[in-house]
Scaffold this motif. Sequence first.
Motif, PDB file in Angstrom:
ATOM      1  N   ARG A  41       8.338 -12.527  -1.063  1.00 43.72           N
ATOM      2  CA  ARG A  41       7.745 -13.191  -2.232  1.00 43.72           C
ATOM      3  C   ARG A  41       6.271 -12.841  -2.414  1.00 43.72           C
ATOM      4  NH1 ARG A  41      10.364 -18.395  -0.341  1.00 43.72           N
ATOM      5  NH2 ARG A  41      12.444 -18.244  -1.226  1.00 43.72           N
ATOM      6  N   SER A  42       5.707 -12.177  -1.440  1.00 43.27           N
ATOM      7  CA  SER A  42       4.284 -11.813  -1.506  1.00 43.27           C
ATOM      8  C   SER A  42       4.031 -10.809  -2.618  1.00 43.27           C
ATOM      9  CB  SER A  42       3.847 -11.188  -0.179  1.00 43.27           C
ATOM     10  OG  SER A  42       4.058 -12.061   0.878  1.00 43.27           O
ATOM     11  N   ARG A  43       2.834 -10.871  -3.172  1.00 42.70           N
ATOM     12  CA  ARG A  43       2.450  -9.879  -4.177  1.00 42.70           C
ATOM     13  C   ARG A  43       2.236  -8.515  -3.543  1.00 42.70           C
ATOM     14  NH1 ARG A  43      -2.314 -12.891  -6.822  1.00 42.70           N
ATOM     15  NH2 ARG A  43      -1.523 -14.789  -5.932  1.00 42.70           N
ATOM     16  N   ARG A  44       1.690  -8.498  -2.329  1.00 43.48           N
ATOM     17  CA  ARG A  44       1.430  -7.263  -1.585  1.00 43.48           C
ATOM     18  C   ARG A  44       1.829  -7.473  -0.136  1.00 43.48           C
ATOM     19  NH1 ARG A  44       1.357  -4.688  -5.507  1.00 43.48           N
ATOM     20  NH2 ARG A  44      -0.416  -3.980  -6.669  1.00 43.48           N
ATOM     21  N   ILE A  45       2.360  -6.430   0.447  1.00 39.12           N
ATOM     22  CA  ILE A  45       2.671  -6.414   1.877  1.00 39.12           C
ATOM     23  C   ILE A  45       1.862  -5.271   2.473  1.00 39.12           C
ATOM     24  CG2 ILE A  45       4.464  -6.079   3.617  1.00 39.12           C
ATOM     25  CD1 ILE A  45       6.462  -7.070   1.406  1.00 39.12           C
ATOM     26  N   LEU A  79       6.158   5.045  11.795  1.00 43.17           N
ATOM     27  CA  LEU A  79       5.602   5.236  10.455  1.00 43.17           C
ATOM     28  C   LEU A  79       6.551   6.095   9.630  1.00 43.17           C
ATOM     29  CD1 LEU A  79       3.423   4.946   8.322  1.00 43.17           C
ATOM     30  CD2 LEU A  79       2.166   6.795   9.454  1.00 43.17           C
ATOM     31  N   ARG A  80       7.064   7.142  10.213  1.00 45.30           N
ATOM     32  CA  ARG A  80       8.024   8.011   9.519  1.00 45.30           C
ATOM     33  C   ARG A  80       9.260   7.214   9.111  1.00 45.30           C
ATOM     34  NH1 ARG A  80       7.369  11.972   6.794  1.00 45.30           N
ATOM     35  NH2 ARG A  80       8.183  10.415   5.471  1.00 45.30           N
ATOM     36  N   ARG A  81       9.768   6.388  10.041  1.00 42.98           N
ATOM     37  CA  ARG A  81      10.956   5.577   9.746  1.00 42.98           C
ATOM     38  C   ARG A  81      10.672   4.576   8.628  1.00 42.98           C
ATOM     39  NH1 ARG A  81      13.261   3.527  15.380  1.00 42.98           N
ATOM     40  NH2 ARG A  81      14.846   2.632  14.013  1.00 42.98           N
ATOM     41  N   LEU A  82       9.481   3.983   8.640  1.00 45.10           N
ATOM     42  CA  LEU A  82       9.104   3.051   7.578  1.00 45.10           C
ATOM     43  C   LEU A  82       9.068   3.763   6.231  1.00 45.10           C
ATOM     44  CD1 LEU A  82       8.044   0.311   6.525  1.00 45.10           C
ATOM     45  CD2 LEU A  82       5.744   1.108   7.143  1.00 45.10           C
ATOM     46  N   LEU A  83       8.424   4.904   6.195  1.00 45.94           N
ATOM     47  CA  LEU A  83       8.304   5.654   4.940  1.00 45.94           C
ATOM     48  C   LEU A  83       9.643   6.183   4.445  1.00 45.94           C
ATOM     49  CD1 LEU A  83       4.971   7.570   5.636  1.00 45.94           C
ATOM     50  CD2 LEU A  83       5.309   5.491   4.268  1.00 45.94           C
ATOM     51  N   ASP A  84      10.554   6.445   5.376  1.00 43.70           N
ATOM     52  CA  ASP A  84      11.897   6.917   5.008  1.00 43.70           C
ATOM     53  C   ASP A  84      12.822   5.774   4.597  1.00 43.70           C
ATOM     54  OD1 ASP A  84      11.218   9.548   5.452  1.00 43.70           O
ATOM     55  OD2 ASP A  84      12.126   9.640   7.455  1.00 43.70           O
ATOM     56  N   GLY A  85      12.364   4.523   4.784  1.00 45.57           N
ATOM     57  CA  GLY A  85      13.177   3.371   4.411  1.00 45.57           C
ATOM     58  C   GLY A  85      14.318   3.085   5.382  1.00 45.57           C
ATOM     59  N   ARG A 116       6.060  -3.216  -3.221  1.00 43.57           N
ATOM     60  CA  ARG A 116       4.780  -3.921  -3.151  1.00 43.57           C
ATOM     61  C   ARG A 116       4.034  -3.628  -1.858  1.00 43.57           C
ATOM     62  NH1 ARG A 116       8.625  -7.065  -4.362  1.00 43.57           N
ATOM     63  NH2 ARG A 116       8.525  -8.332  -2.481  1.00 43.57           N
ATOM     64  N   ALA A 117       4.532  -2.677  -1.100  1.00 39.77           N
ATOM     65  CA  ALA A 117       3.950  -2.391   0.213  1.00 39.77           C
ATOM     66  C   ALA A 117       2.800  -1.389   0.106  1.00 39.77           C
ATOM     67  CB  ALA A 117       5.012  -1.842   1.155  1.00 39.77           C
ATOM     68  N   VAL A 118       1.801  -1.637   0.922  1.00 38.73           N
ATOM     69  CA  VAL A 118       0.668  -0.726   1.064  1.00 38.73           C
ATOM     70  C   VAL A 118       0.593  -0.370   2.544  1.00 38.73           C
ATOM     71  CG1 VAL A 118      -1.836  -0.476   0.868  1.00 38.73           C
ATOM     72  CG2 VAL A 118      -0.573  -1.786  -0.852  1.00 38.73           C
ATOM     73  N   VAL A 119       0.567   0.919   2.827  1.00 37.39           N
ATOM     74  CA  VAL A 119       0.490   1.377   4.216  1.00 37.39           C
ATOM     75  C   VAL A 119      -0.889   1.980   4.446  1.00 37.39           C
ATOM     76  CG1 VAL A 119       1.440   2.939   5.954  1.00 37.39           C
ATOM     77  CG2 VAL A 119       2.959   1.862   4.280  1.00 37.39           C
ATOM     78  N   ILE A 120      -1.565   1.471   5.459  1.00 37.84           N
ATOM     79  CA  ILE A 120      -2.846   2.034   5.880  1.00 37.84           C
ATOM     80  C   ILE A 120      -2.632   2.549   7.295  1.00 37.84           C
ATOM     81  CG2 ILE A 120      -5.268   1.566   6.423  1.00 37.84           C
ATOM     82  CD1 ILE A 120      -5.161  -0.664   4.318  1.00 37.84           C
ATOM     83  N   ALA A 121      -2.875   3.837   7.489  1.00 35.87           N
ATOM     84  CA  ALA A 121      -2.665   4.447   8.807  1.00 35.87           C
ATOM     85  C   ALA A 121      -3.928   5.180   9.228  1.00 35.87           C
ATOM     86  CB  ALA A 121      -1.488   5.418   8.757  1.00 35.87           C
ATOM     87  N   ASP A 122      -4.257   5.065  10.513  1.00 36.67           N
ATOM     88  CA  ASP A 122      -5.424   5.792  11.004  1.00 36.67           C
ATOM     89  C   ASP A 122      -5.083   7.278  11.146  1.00 36.67           C
ATOM     90  OD1 ASP A 122      -3.933   5.983  13.357  1.00 36.67           O
ATOM     91  OD2 ASP A 122      -5.377   4.892  14.590  1.00 36.67           O
ATOM     92  N   SER A 123      -6.084   8.072  11.443  1.00 38.96           N
ATOM     93  CA  SER A 123      -5.874   9.524  11.501  1.00 38.96           C
ATOM     94  C   SER A 123      -4.934   9.921  12.633  1.00 38.96           C
ATOM     95  CB  SER A 123      -7.206  10.258  11.630  1.00 38.96           C
ATOM     96  OG  SER A 123      -7.884   9.845  12.802  1.00 38.96           O
ATOM     97  N   ALA A 124      -4.879   9.135  13.702  1.00 44.85           N
ATOM     98  CA  ALA A 124      -3.967   9.464  14.798  1.00 44.85           C
ATOM     99  C   ALA A 124      -2.515   9.362  14.339  1.00 44.85           C
ATOM    100  CB  ALA A 124      -4.214   8.539  15.988  1.00 44.85           C
ATOM    101  N   ALA A 125      -2.185   8.324  13.619  1.00 47.32           N
ATOM    102  CA  ALA A 125      -0.820   8.145  13.129  1.00 47.32           C
ATOM    103  C   ALA A 125      -0.534   9.044  11.930  1.00 47.32           C
ATOM    104  CB  ALA A 125      -0.577   6.690  12.758  1.00 47.32           C
ATOM    105  N   ALA A 126      -1.387   9.007  10.936  1.00 45.41           N
ATOM    106  CA  ALA A 126      -1.158   9.776   9.717  1.00 45.41           C
ATOM    107  C   ALA A 126      -1.348  11.267   9.936  1.00 45.41           C
ATOM    108  CB  ALA A 126      -2.082   9.291   8.618  1.00 45.41           C
ATOM    109  N   GLY A 127      -2.301  11.639  10.757  1.00 42.81           N
ATOM    110  CA  GLY A 127      -2.544  13.063  11.006  1.00 42.81           C
ATOM    111  C   GLY A 127      -1.369  13.735  11.672  1.00 42.81           C
ATOM    112  N   GLN A 128      -0.785  13.079  12.657  1.00 41.59           N
ATOM    113  CA  GLN A 128       0.384  13.641  13.311  1.00 41.59           C
ATOM    114  C   GLN A 128       1.587  13.614  12.379  1.00 41.59           C
ATOM    115  OE1 GLN A 128       1.234  12.323  17.295  1.00 41.59           O
ATOM    116  NE2 GLN A 128      -0.933  12.025  17.726  1.00 41.59           N
ATOM    117  N   LEU A 129       1.671  12.607  11.527  1.00 35.50           N
ATOM    118  CA  LEU A 129       2.744  12.537  10.546  1.00 35.50           C
ATOM    119  C   LEU A 129       2.633  13.712   9.588  1.00 35.50           C
ATOM    120  CD1 LEU A 129       5.099  10.929   9.291  1.00 35.50           C
ATOM    121  CD2 LEU A 129       3.393   9.791   7.882  1.00 35.50           C
TER     122      LEU A 129
END
Length: 66
Positions: free
Chosen positions: A10-14, A27-33, A46-59
């Motif tokens: 029910r949240s406006r943003r997650i 993170l990959r599994r989340l983005l793949d649904g 409504r989801a917003v994903v913020i990932a640091d460079s360690a997680a996003a960079g390797q992704l």
Amino acid sequence: MTLTYPMINRSRRILWLVTGGDKVAMLRRLLDGDKSIPAARMGQDRAVVIADSAAAGQLEASLHRK
């Protein structure tokens, strides 16, 4: 306090905050649904994903290897 899936949905943003290289696979599994992980059961529209460079960079690197 316990929040159930319906209440969270029910949240406006997650907001998902993902940190560390050990979270790349999740993170990959989340983005793949991947519905086998609880985070993917939330309203992704409504989801917003913020990932640091360690997680996003390797992704990013894993996407280029495909």
